[in-house]
Scaffold this motif. Structure first.
Motif, PDB file in Angstrom:
ATOM      1  N   TYR A   1     -63.854 -48.581 -61.685  1.00  0.00           N
ATOM      2  CA  TYR A   1     -63.605 -49.795 -62.445  1.00  0.00           C
ATOM      3  C   TYR A   1     -62.223 -49.791 -63.098  1.00  0.00           C
ATOM      4  O   TYR A   1     -61.464 -50.762 -62.989  1.00  0.00           O
ATOM      5  CB  TYR A   1     -64.690 -49.997 -63.509  1.00  0.00           C
TER       6      TYR A   1
ATOM      7  N   ASP B   1     -73.189 -47.793 -56.711  1.00  0.00           N
ATOM      8  CA  ASP B   1     -73.141 -48.099 -58.141  1.00  0.00           C
ATOM      9  C   ASP B   1     -72.260 -47.097 -58.876  1.00  0.00           C
ATOM     10  O   ASP B   1     -71.473 -47.467 -59.752  1.00  0.00           O
ATOM     11  CB  ASP B   1     -74.553 -48.074 -58.731  1.00  0.00           C
TER      12      ASP B   1
ATOM     13  N   ARG C   1     -70.427 -50.768 -67.504  1.00  0.00           N
ATOM     14  CA  ARG C   1     -70.698 -49.674 -66.566  1.00  0.00           C
ATOM     15  C   ARG C   1     -69.470 -48.795 -66.396  1.00  0.00           C
ATOM     16  O   ARG C   1     -69.586 -47.564 -66.291  1.00  0.00           O
ATOM     17  CB  ARG C   1     -71.140 -50.259 -65.223  1.00  0.00           C
ATOM     18  N   GLY C   2     -68.287 -49.410 -66.363  1.00  0.00           N
ATOM     19  CA  GLY C   2     -67.068 -48.617 -66.268  1.00  0.00           C
ATOM     20  C   GLY C   2     -66.881 -47.724 -67.476  1.00  0.00           C
ATOM     21  O   GLY C   2     -66.493 -46.552 -67.356  1.00  0.00           O
TER      22      GLY C   2
ATOM     23  N   TYR D   1     -77.666 -59.079 -67.253  1.00  0.00           N
ATOM     24  CA  TYR D   1     -77.305 -57.903 -66.458  1.00  0.00           C
ATOM     25  C   TYR D   1     -78.115 -57.897 -65.169  1.00  0.00           C
ATOM     26  O   TYR D   1     -79.061 -58.676 -64.990  1.00  0.00           O
ATOM     27  CB  TYR D   1     -77.559 -56.610 -67.240  1.00  0.00           C
TER      28      TYR D   1
ATOM     29  N   SER E   1     -62.486 -58.290 -58.111  1.00  0.00           N
ATOM     30  CA  SER E   1     -63.638 -57.922 -58.929  1.00  0.00           C
ATOM     31  C   SER E   1     -64.844 -58.805 -58.686  1.00  0.00           C
ATOM     32  O   SER E   1     -65.924 -58.557 -59.221  1.00  0.00           O
ATOM     33  CB  SER E   1     -63.258 -57.996 -60.422  1.00  0.00           C
TER      34      SER E   1
ATOM     35  N   SER F   1     -73.126 -56.029 -60.874  1.00  0.00           N
ATOM     36  CA  SER F   1     -72.492 -56.372 -62.147  1.00  0.00           C
ATOM     37  C   SER F   1     -71.301 -57.276 -61.905  1.00  0.00           C
ATOM     38  O   SER F   1     -70.766 -57.367 -60.801  1.00  0.00           O
ATOM     39  CB  SER F   1     -72.036 -55.109 -62.885  1.00  0.00           C
ATOM     40  N   TYR F   2     -70.878 -57.940 -62.979  1.00  0.00           N
ATOM     41  CA  TYR F   2     -69.700 -58.783 -62.935  1.00  0.00           C
ATOM     42  C   TYR F   2     -69.227 -58.975 -64.367  1.00  0.00           C
ATOM     43  O   TYR F   2     -70.021 -59.114 -65.295  1.00  0.00           O
ATOM     44  CB  TYR F   2     -70.014 -60.142 -62.295  1.00  0.00           C
TER      45      TYR F   2
ATOM     46  N   THR G   1     -70.578 -56.916 -67.816  1.00  0.00           N
ATOM     47  CA  THR G   1     -71.465 -55.809 -67.433  1.00  0.00           C
ATOM     48  C   THR G   1     -70.725 -54.786 -66.563  1.00  0.00           C
ATOM     49  O   THR G   1     -71.042 -53.601 -66.607  1.00  0.00           O
ATOM     50  CB  THR G   1     -72.706 -56.333 -66.703  1.00  0.00           C
ATOM     51  N   SER G   2     -69.737 -55.230 -65.793  1.00  0.00           N
ATOM     52  CA  SER G   2     -68.913 -54.273 -65.053  1.00  0.00           C
ATOM     53  C   SER G   2     -68.124 -53.396 -66.017  1.00  0.00           C
ATOM     54  O   SER G   2     -67.986 -52.188 -65.815  1.00  0.00           O
ATOM     55  CB  SER G   2     -67.951 -55.008 -64.114  1.00  0.00           C
TER      56      SER G   2
ATOM     57  N   HIS H   1     -68.603 -47.762 -57.947  1.00  0.00           N
ATOM     58  CA  HIS H   1     -68.072 -48.930 -58.643  1.00  0.00           C
ATOM     59  C   HIS H   1     -67.754 -48.603 -60.095  1.00  0.00           C
ATOM     60  O   HIS H   1     -66.697 -48.999 -60.620  1.00  0.00           O
ATOM     61  CB  HIS H   1     -69.070 -50.085 -58.574  1.00  0.00           C
ATOM     62  N   ALA H   2     -68.641 -47.899 -60.763  1.00  0.00           N
ATOM     63  CA  ALA H   2     -68.414 -47.558 -62.164  1.00  0.00           C
ATOM     64  C   ALA H   2     -67.196 -46.656 -62.321  1.00  0.00           C
ATOM     65  O   ALA H   2     -66.371 -46.850 -63.224  1.00  0.00           O
ATOM     66  CB  ALA H   2     -69.656 -46.878 -62.734  1.00  0.00           C
TER      67      ALA H   2
END
Length: 427
Positions: A307, A300, A161-162, A149, A426, A153-154, A157-158, A303-304
């Protein structure tokens, strides 16, 4: 100066390895399928464009390996037809070429699930790649990290977070297990740098992992607290339902939701952090401390929250174009007649214009669904919407006064296309 070749240098882990090796003063060459922008993003490194899935013969590597002291193989894919080539055939070709150019050392970033008891194609292909390296006669080191992590993120881990950012309730797998020993990507990159500099790690298989083992739910709680979204409910999903969701992800063929990722989760991804720290001489940070030391920023949280919005917008746009195609074929004759008459075109243009426009709409639907980065889909949609609006607006300007007509509705669709174009990629 030691010269290092990093495979998969454009990926999440590969980028961090490149920047860490540069900080150590090494000469770094990276490979990626697309190298656009990489040299600007990581000045000091040299990048070579190569499709690793096609580099499966020794001659593909002779020129690239000349002068290289160490190869760090951080390439990998979670699923797809290229998996066997990237995990097994490509490393085999590289190893075959190594003997003719004097390469002595290879470091492989594998996965903690690369075990005989994990029945996924991903784990088994990673394991076969390890076996190829062990039998090579080279000085090899294999790293099997747990969940990796970072503040960014990718992939998986994305997804975490989503999920952590969802309103009302956060879904989690029902039952016990599903554990990880997460390691920060900077700590993994430091491990790679130590192994690269230290030939004493040859012949070792190490499991980079952090000092704590956390359940899937605990990781989601850490992320949610870090993002500042407050407390929430957790909705336990039974395994059969998760398998259905994973199967839908297989059909979508994109993103980290898939049967492979579910089976990887079930198999377990925990390691012995104390043993790893002792073997390498480092002290990886706990996830709590790493997140604490890098507070979440507004991007951040954006992005979350976005997602799951990105695939939703993609599906909505594809559905809009399919409906537009269907309506054009079944109910578009009258409007097409009005346009042709207004532009003083021959009546024989009506059916070809209507059918051609409908086929174009259907083609756009397919492009929206299957253009992964969304770049071509965005430009194509903008061109069609612009052309359509210009022609209809010129031929039938009175439609601008219809609040539910085909012209004004293009404005919110245009906004949706632009948003999708901005967030579709992404990577």
């Amino acid at each position: 100066m030691m010269r290092v070749l990093v495979l998969g240098a454009g990926g999440f882990i590969g980028r961090h390895i490149v920047t860490r090796l540069l900080a150590e003063g090494l000469a770094v060459t990276g490979t990626a399928r697309s190298i656009a922008g990489l040299e600007a993003a990581m000045p000091g490194a040299r990048f070579v464009q190569i499709d690793l899935a096609k580099a499966v013969e020794p001659e593909h590597w002779h020129g690239l390996l000349n002068g290289i002291d160490v190869v760090v193989n951080a390439a990998g894919v979670l699923r797809g037809p290229e998996m066997e080539a990237i995990h097994v055939a490509m490393p085999g070709a590289l190893i075959a070429a190594a003997s003719s150019v004097g390469l002595q050392r290879v470091i492989l970033v594998s996965a903690i699930s690369a075990r005989a008891d994990v029945p996924t194609d991903y784990a088994q292909s990673k394991l076969r790649g390890e076996q190829v390296l062990r039998a090579s006669g080279l000085a090899w080191t294999i790293l099997r990290p747990s969940l990796v992590y970072a503040e960014g993120s990718y992939g998986g881990t994305s997804l975490l977070r989503g999920l952590a950012a969802l309103p009302f309730a956060v879904p989690v797998p029902a039952g016990e297990g599903y554990e990880f020993s997460p390691i920060h990507v900077d700590d993994l990159a430091e491990t790679v740098a130590r192994v690269t500099a230290g030939p004493g790690f040859a012949g070792q298989t190490l499991e980079p992992c952090g000092p704590e083992t956390l359940s899937h739910r605990e990781i989601l709680k850490r992320y949610r607290a870090w993002l500042g979204f407050g407390r929430t409910r957790y909705l336990a999903l039974p395994l059969p339902l998760m398998q259905v969701i994973a199967r839908l992800g297989d059909l979508w063929r994109e993103g980290p939701v898939s049967s492979v990722s579910l089976n990887q989760l079930i198999a377990g991804n925990a390691g012995d952090g104390a043993a790893f720290s002792s073997a390498v001489g480092t002290s990886p940070r706990s996830m709590a401390n790493a997140l604490r030391d890098q507070p979440a920023q507004v991007q951040d949280r954006w992005h979350a929250r976005l997602y799951f919005l990105a695939p939703t917008i993609r599906c909505v746009l594809a559905l809009l174009w399919l409906v537009s195609a269907w309506l054009g074929l079944t109910q578009g004759a009258e409007q097409t007649h009005d346009v042709v008459r207004s532009l003083a075109l021959p009546s024989g243009f009506e059916d070809p214009l209507r059918i051609g426009a409908s086929l174009a709409d259907a083609g756009l639907a397919a492009l929206v669904l299957f253009n992964r980065k969304g770049r071509w889909a965005t430009w194509a949609q903008l061109a069609v919407i612009g052309g359509y609006t210009a022609v209809i607006g010129w031929a039938l300007p009175g439609l601008w006064l219809d609040p539910l007509g085909p012209l004004l509705k293009n404005l919110p669709i245009l906004a949706l296309v632009l948003v999708h174009g901005a967030i579709a990629d992404s990577r």
